[in-house]
Scaffold this motif. Sequence first.
Motif, PDB file in Angstrom:
ATOM      1  N   CYS A  88      -7.103 -44.017  10.334  1.00 37.91           N
ATOM      2  CA  CYS A  88      -8.261 -43.930  11.232  1.00 37.91           C
ATOM      3  C   CYS A  88      -9.379 -44.814  10.705  1.00 37.91           C
ATOM      4  CB  CYS A  88      -8.722 -42.482  11.328  1.00 37.91           C
ATOM      5  SG  CYS A  88     -10.177 -42.246  12.362  1.00 37.91           S
ATOM      6  N   CYS A  97      -7.004 -37.950  15.531  1.00 34.25           N
ATOM      7  CA  CYS A  97      -7.383 -37.813  14.127  1.00 34.25           C
ATOM      8  C   CYS A  97      -8.060 -36.463  13.954  1.00 34.25           C
ATOM      9  CB  CYS A  97      -8.314 -38.946  13.694  1.00 34.25           C
ATOM     10  SG  CYS A  97      -8.746 -38.799  11.945  1.00 34.25           S
ATOM     11  N   HIS A 110     -12.424 -44.531  11.066  1.00 34.22           N
ATOM     12  CA  HIS A 110     -13.655 -43.819  10.717  1.00 34.22           C
ATOM     13  C   HIS A 110     -13.717 -43.653   9.201  1.00 34.22           C
ATOM     14  CE1 HIS A 110     -16.220 -39.924  10.785  1.00 34.22           C
ATOM     15  NE2 HIS A 110     -17.005 -40.976  10.728  1.00 34.22           N
ATOM     16  N   LEU A 111     -12.985 -42.682   8.684  1.00 30.77           N
ATOM     17  CA  LEU A 111     -13.045 -42.440   7.243  1.00 30.77           C
ATOM     18  C   LEU A 111     -11.661 -42.379   6.605  1.00 30.77           C
ATOM     19  CD1 LEU A 111     -15.963 -39.828   7.061  1.00 30.77           C
ATOM     20  CD2 LEU A 111     -16.036 -42.251   6.445  1.00 30.77           C
ATOM     21  N   GLY A 112     -10.660 -42.878   7.316  1.00 29.15           N
ATOM     22  CA  GLY A 112      -9.373 -43.092   6.656  1.00 29.15           C
ATOM     23  C   GLY A 112      -8.344 -41.990   6.731  1.00 29.15           C
ATOM     24  N   CYS A 113      -8.543 -40.989   7.570  1.00 32.16           N
ATOM     25  CA  CYS A 113      -7.481 -39.987   7.747  1.00 32.16           C
ATOM     26  C   CYS A 113      -6.328 -40.584   8.550  1.00 32.16           C
ATOM     27  CB  CYS A 113      -8.035 -38.753   8.462  1.00 32.16           C
ATOM     28  SG  CYS A 113      -9.235 -37.831   7.482  1.00 32.16           S
ATOM     29  N   PRO A 135     -15.954 -41.032  16.674  1.00 35.66           N
ATOM     30  CA  PRO A 135     -16.513 -41.455  15.375  1.00 35.66           C
ATOM     31  C   PRO A 135     -15.898 -42.774  14.881  1.00 35.66           C
ATOM     32  CG  PRO A 135     -15.820 -39.148  15.311  1.00 35.66           C
ATOM     33  CD  PRO A 135     -15.327 -39.703  16.610  1.00 35.66           C
ATOM     34  N   CYS A 159      -9.448 -35.121  11.477  1.00 34.20           N
ATOM     35  CA  CYS A 159     -10.586 -34.987  10.558  1.00 34.20           C
ATOM     36  C   CYS A 159     -11.910 -34.832  11.305  1.00 34.20           C
ATOM     37  CB  CYS A 159     -10.639 -36.186   9.621  1.00 34.20           C
ATOM     38  SG  CYS A 159      -9.326 -36.129   8.388  1.00 34.20           S
ATOM     39  N   HIS A 160     -12.175 -35.745  12.262  1.00 34.70           N
ATOM     40  CA  HIS A 160     -13.451 -35.661  12.994  1.00 34.70           C
ATOM     41  C   HIS A 160     -13.253 -35.895  14.481  1.00 34.70           C
ATOM     42  CE1 HIS A 160     -14.171 -37.201   8.848  1.00 34.70           C
ATOM     43  NE2 HIS A 160     -14.986 -36.163   8.824  1.00 34.70           N
ATOM     44  N   GLY A 161     -12.007 -35.863  14.941  1.00 30.60           N
ATOM     45  CA  GLY A 161     -11.753 -35.854  16.383  1.00 30.60           C
ATOM     46  C   GLY A 161     -11.612 -37.190  17.078  1.00 30.60           C
ATOM     47  N   SER A 162     -11.446 -38.280  16.348  1.00 29.61           N
ATOM     48  CA  SER A 162     -11.244 -39.571  17.034  1.00 29.61           C
ATOM     49  C   SER A 162      -9.897 -39.592  17.749  1.00 29.61           C
ATOM     50  CB  SER A 162     -11.296 -40.724  16.023  1.00 29.61           C
ATOM     51  OG  SER A 162     -12.613 -40.934  15.582  1.00 29.61           O
TER      52      SER A 162
HETATM   53  S1  FES Z   1     -11.488 -39.990   9.709  1.00 27.92           S
HETATM   54 FE1  FES Z   1     -10.680 -40.007  11.723  1.00 27.92          FE
HETATM   55  S2  FES Z   1     -12.288 -39.226  12.893  1.00 27.92           S
HETATM   56 FE2  FES Z   1     -13.095 -39.273  10.916  1.00 27.92          FE
END
Ligand code: FES
Length: 205
Positions: A129, A150, A131-134, A168, A152-155
């Motif tokens: 992802c 994703c 955003h932050l790599g999930c 995100p 982690c934060h819903g992307s």
């Molecule tokens: S790491 Fe995927 S939405 Fe934040």
Amino acid sequence: MTNKLKFESKDGSRRDFLTLLTASSITVGGIAMTWPFLNSLYTQDITVENSFVDIDISSLQAGQQITFTWQNYPIFILNRTKTILEHLQDKTLRTRLRDPDSKELQQPAYTQNWHRSIEPEIIVMVGVCTHLGCIPTLKLRDTLDGYYNCACHGSKFDLAGRVFQGMPAPYNLAIPPYRYLKPTVIRVGENPKGHDFDIHSVQQI
Ligand code: FES
């Protein structure tokens, strides 16, 4: 078969993830590794840092995905159905995407098209992802349609790895360099002749 793989992200942190492998064999840096128990379930730690990985997709059915590592990145190869491909061209879907035409540098030039791939059915993506790599999860509805989520934060991303608006994640999922050795074997880590795309040139993984 399911493997527990480990990889190291750009920021140096280690993550574990589960992956479903359906390919009959994988060649890493020229050495073939074959898993004899296809579709059986077991856990194994694998770290792959070689410059290329060859993936046999002959057993990959429409609607199925292979996940493996290349250069410490999780890589998805998804075989998309005709219905999925039609949906990717849907005008309404395009209006919901942040970068529907892949204008941002998140892929090689030879995949900057509506399907973000060399062959329309088969997409190869970095499963990280932006955003932050999930690691996003494939959500498929009866092989008709779906998306990547994703947790982690819903992307959310469509099945070409294009991020939806208002998420995100700021960029589409990255596409690695790859080429076909033959119609059923993909070498991830090398460009087709005449191209010099470097995965490190993308905006963000
Ligand atoms: S790491 Fe995927 S939405 Fe934040």
